[in-house]
Design a protein around this motif. Structure first.
Motif, PDB file in Angstrom:
ATOM      1  N   PRO A   1       8.101   8.024  -6.231  1.00 13.56           N
ATOM      2  CA  PRO A   1       6.732   7.595  -6.551  1.00 13.56           C
ATOM      3  C   PRO A   1       6.655   6.171  -7.077  1.00 13.56           C
ATOM      4  O   PRO A   1       5.641   5.502  -6.919  1.00 13.56           O
ATOM      5  N   GLU A   2       7.716   5.658  -7.692  1.00 14.85           N
ATOM      6  CA  GLU A   2       7.651   4.322  -8.279  1.00 14.85           C
ATOM      7  C   GLU A   2       7.468   3.223  -7.232  1.00 14.85           C
ATOM      8  O   GLU A   2       6.883   2.181  -7.525  1.00 14.85           O
TER       9      GLU A   2
ATOM     10  N   ARG B   1       5.547   3.420  -4.469  1.00 18.91           N
ATOM     11  CA  ARG B   1       4.100   3.400  -4.205  1.00 18.91           C
ATOM     12  C   ARG B   1       3.346   2.850  -5.416  1.00 18.91           C
ATOM     13  O   ARG B   1       2.420   2.063  -5.271  1.00 18.91           O
ATOM     14  N   GLU B   2       3.740   3.250  -6.600  1.00 20.19           N
ATOM     15  CA  GLU B   2       3.060   2.771  -7.812  1.00 20.19           C
ATOM     16  C   GLU B   2       3.190   1.259  -7.959  1.00 20.19           C
ATOM     17  O   GLU B   2       2.209   0.582  -8.286  1.00 20.19           O
ATOM     18  N   ASP B   3       4.384   0.719  -7.699  1.00 23.35           N
ATOM     19  CA  ASP B   3       4.567  -0.736  -7.756  1.00 23.35           C
ATOM     20  C   ASP B   3       3.686  -1.420  -6.724  1.00 23.35           C
ATOM     21  O   ASP B   3       3.050  -2.433  -7.001  1.00 23.35           O
TER      22      ASP B   3
ATOM     23  N   GLU C   1       0.896  -0.298  -5.368  1.00 24.22           N
ATOM     24  CA  GLU C   1      -0.508  -0.179  -5.765  1.00 24.22           C
ATOM     25  C   GLU C   1      -0.863  -1.182  -6.867  1.00 24.22           C
ATOM     26  O   GLU C   1      -1.942  -1.775  -6.848  1.00 24.22           O
ATOM     27  N   ARG C   2       0.042  -1.397  -7.818  1.00 25.69           N
ATOM     28  CA  ARG C   2      -0.192  -2.395  -8.873  1.00 25.69           C
ATOM     29  C   ARG C   2      -0.282  -3.800  -8.287  1.00 25.69           C
ATOM     30  O   ARG C   2      -1.137  -4.593  -8.677  1.00 25.69           O
TER      31      ARG C   2
END
Length: 113
Positions: free
Chosen positions: A73-74, A76-78, A80-81
């Motif tokens: 998940p990290e 995708r999270e990076d 998205e940020r």
């Protein structure tokens, strides 16, 4: 507290970085960069080619690919940020990256000008 993940021998978080995704230990190479070379649609590279291009052992490249294929998940999270940051900069008038509503190749009425 250690940021290392015991699952990954050659990958770890980049010290001092806001990114949560993993990088090759001791190098500034994101695992997703190596994976991108391997999984791209046009002219994907072999594991061996990537290893030579980045001067890495084949085991490191294999681990980076396995990490990315596990869909952590990290990553995708990076992403998205980063996207949110770009959008926020583009919405501030006066910023050199500011995109006015009519700044498209089609112009105001959808026709090239």
């Amino acid at each position: 507290m250690s940021t290392s993940n015991p699952t990954w021998k050659y990958l770890d978080r980049k010290p001092g970085s806001n990114y949560r995704q993993l990088f090759v230990k001791g190098r500034r190479i994101a695992a997703r960069t190596l994976y991108g070379q391997y999984a791209r649609d046009e002219e994907p590279m072999t594991i061996e080619e990537i290893a030579v291009d980045y001067d890495l052992p084949i085991e490191v490249v294999r681990e980076a690919i396995a990490y990315c294929e596990s869909d952590p998940p990290e990553i995708r999270e990076d992403w998205e940020r980063e996207e949110a940051s770009i959008r926020s900069r583009m919405s501030v008038p006066g910023n050199r990256d500011y995109a006015r509503p009519n700044d498209s190749p089609q112009g105001v009425n959808g026709f090239a000008q």
